[in-house]
Write a protein that holds these residues in place. Structure first.
Motif: not given
Ligand SMILES: Nc1ncnc2c1ncn2[C@@H]1O[C@H](COP(=O)(O)OP(=O)(O)OP(=O)(O)O)[C@@H](O)[C@H]1O
Length: 589
Positions: A521-542
């Motif tokens: 999931t953390l890898l998914q988070f990292l991969l989403g950072l360039s598009s903003g998709n990291h915020l849809t990853v579980p366990n990530v709160e903003m």
């Protein structure tokens, strides 16, 4: 083309002929919206092009230099008007007494496509109604002054409005260049890419090349900054901007300084979060040419308020414009320094290493949450007043004139080297750096007694670090993989950490990842950072907050503010909405 064009009264209007085809005529109308070029075709149909006033950066009047054999364009000698140049036209004409007006614009191409970009366009208008250059030049000058006035004004709801007298920008700009930032080519970039645009836009500048760390900070602290009415721009990374902001905050007149100055960053460093965020907010095609887009922000002269964040640790107070990081991303940022020679792949390599050796840190996080998020985007802080003179259209004799497209006689002129107008002052470490070397994990009151925290800039509205947080704050004590606060959309050119963030929304976006997130999931988070998709990853709160306090309960991670490493310590941060101003082009529909 613009449906409402006929409802707008032209300020100036003339018929010109295209040089290449004498039978082709253009009706050129200067309106508050821009230059309308109406081409009358052989079959009597019309084609209309608009050069938007927001795309025009300047104009110059010229004189034919056909007698000159060697130079395409040179300034007229002994003239009182320093903008007046000579133009070489591609045919010989005896005693050409025409006056030429070159209008320079950067036009949006391939709109809404992946390869959207801005391209330079030059329109040269030739005025030859009269038999003397002086008379023709008078007409050209009328056009020039009208265009320049429009560049300073705005057009809103059918009315031309100008900034109030006290909002007119002075014309002198300070450019601070870090010759060591990024790949170390800032000086060259300045001469080759920035100087020509500043010259075209008639912006006068002083140049300061930094000679060591804290040079820019000292310069801002000690100089007479009021001579730079056009503002201060840095060519470098976010680290250089951090020095500028914090140097100014060290002045007794910091408040006046921040009201007076406008800032901008031309990306020359490895962390260019601010430059990218400004262009992102104004929908500008940054990626095709980051330097061009950022310089166009500066010459637009459009001031936009921007938030800063006051960050207080046990040993120092700093003012931040970008982000505060602790945990995973901050560790990658700092620890990958040892791989700097690899360029940006260093982040990828170190991310993988940190994923494998994933760790979390205990901390207490308290924050003042914004429950009803009403983000005000106050892009325009100009006071407006009516520009009465422009409602009367000015007409000239209707004799056909000539027009020429695509030629840029100033290109040669712009290649002149600019003499650096002052050199770097000697840097001296300021008294505000790391005053106390005590460990962060003694009790806070104990530490505060020992340390000397310099309070400067706006005072804090928060309780001291040694006191409890207000009762309406939320408090979490947990193990965290990372906590990253950002107040601009991008923390670097390719990481959009807080997509909803605006320059002046009064919000700190607090990104929290607690222990328990899987490596996948953390890898998914990292991969989403360039598009903003990291915020849809579980366990990530903003969480949008106005202020927060972070109390690390162990050593191990790094505390990074705007890419600068601070001494590990408890900290608290609070937003100061719109305290500073940056250059950003107006939004385009
Ligand atoms: N002439 C200089 N020599 C060495 N360091 C300098 C010089 N001028 C500025 N610096 C320091 O370099 C640091 C980084 O500068 P900057 O942000 O412009 O570039 P950068 O390439 O993005 O750097 P980084 O990746 O380290 O953030 C700043 O903190 C500044 O203090």
């Amino acid at each position: 083309m613009d449906e409402n064009r006929h409802a707008i009264v032209p300020i100036l209007e003339e018929t010109f002929y295209a040089l290449s085809r004498k039978q082709l005529s253009y009706r050129v109308s200067l309106t508050p919206v821009g230059l309308y070029l109406t081409k009358r075709c052989d079959d009597d149909s019309e084609k209309i092009d608009l050069i938007n006033i927001k795309d025009i950066i300047g104009c110059k009047s010229m004189q034919n230099s056909a007698k000159s054999n060697n130079c395409a364009c040179r300034p007229t000698k002994n003239t009182e008007n320093i903008n007046e140049c000579q133009v070489h036209i591609p045919y010989t004409e005896d005693a050409d007494c025409s006056a030429y007006l070159c209008v320079y614009a950067y036009i949006l191409k391939n709109k809404d496509m992946k390869n959207e970009k801005r391209d330079k366009m030059t329109v040269t208008l030739r005025f030859r109604n009269f038999n003397s250059y002086d008379e023709n030049n008078k007409v050209a000058t009328t056009w020039k002054l009208a265009i320049k006035s429009l560049l300073k004004a705005r057009y809103e709801d059918g009315t031309i409005v100008a900034p109030a007298d006290n909002q007119y920008l002075g014309n002198r700009l300070l450019v601070i260049v870090n010759p060591k930032s990024g790949v170390g080519k800032s000086r060259e970039i300045f001469q080759r890419k920035i100087v020509p645009i500043l010259n075209t836009a008639d912006v006068d500048y002083d140049l300061h090349i930094t000679c060591m760390q804290n040079d820019a900070r000292n310069l801002m602290q000690k100089s007479d900054i009021y001579k730079w009415g056009r503002g201060v721009i840095v060519l470098g990374g976010d680290g250089l901007m951090f020095e500028v902001i914090n140097g100014l905050m060290e002045r007794p007149d910091w408040q006046r300084a921040f009201e007076y100055l406008t800032f901008s960053v031309i990306p020359g460093g490895s962390g260019n979060g601010m430059a990218k965020s400004i262009s992102f907010e104004t929908n500008e095609p940054y990626n095709q040419d980051p330097i061009l887009i950022s310089v166009l922000n500066v010459v637009s002269g459009n001031r936009c308020p921007m938030d800063l964040v006051r960050v207080e640790t046990l040993t120092e107070v700093v003012f931040s414009f970008l982000s505060i990081g602790w945990g995973f991303i901050a560790d990658i940022d700092i620890e990958s320094e040892r791989l700097r020679m690899l360029g940006s792949p260093r982040f990828t390599i170190w991310s993988i290493a940190k994923l494998i050796a994933l760790r979390s840190y205990p901390a207490r996080l308290s924050y003042c949450k914004i429950n009803n998020l009403e983000i005000e985007t106050r892009m325009n802080n100009f006071t407006i007043s009516t520009f009465d003179n422009f409602h009367e259209p000015v007409t000239t004799e209707n004799e056909p004139l000539s027009i020429e497209f695509g030629m840029d006689p100033l290109e040669e002129f712009d290649k002149r080297d600019r003499i650096e107008s002052f050199s770097s002052i000697i840097s001296k470490r300021t008294a505000f750096m790391s005053v106390n070397e005590a460990s962060s994990f003694t009790s806070i009151p104990e530490l505060l007694e020992e340390s000397e925290v310099w309070v400067r800039g706006p005072i804090s509205r928060l309780p001291p670090l040694s006191d409890p947080v207000p009762s309406d704050w939320e408090v979490i004590e947990d193990e965290f993989v990372m906590i990253h606060a950002s107040y601009l959309s991008h923390i670097s050119e390719d990481v959009i950490l807080a997509p909803k963030s605006k320059l002046n929304d009064g919000v700190i976006w607090l990104l929290i990842i607690k222990n328990g997130i899987s490596r996948t999931t953390l890898l998914q988070f990292l991969l989403g950072l360039s598009s903003g998709n990291h915020l849809t990853v579980p366990n990530v709160e903003m969480i949008p907050v106005k202020a927060f306090r972070l109390e690390p309960l162990s050593q191990g991670s790094h505390l990074v503010v705007d890419g600068e490493l601070l001494k590990h310590s408890p900290l608290q941060a609070e937003i100061i909405p719109g305290i500073t101003n940056v250059y950003a082009r107006r939004k385009f529909s």
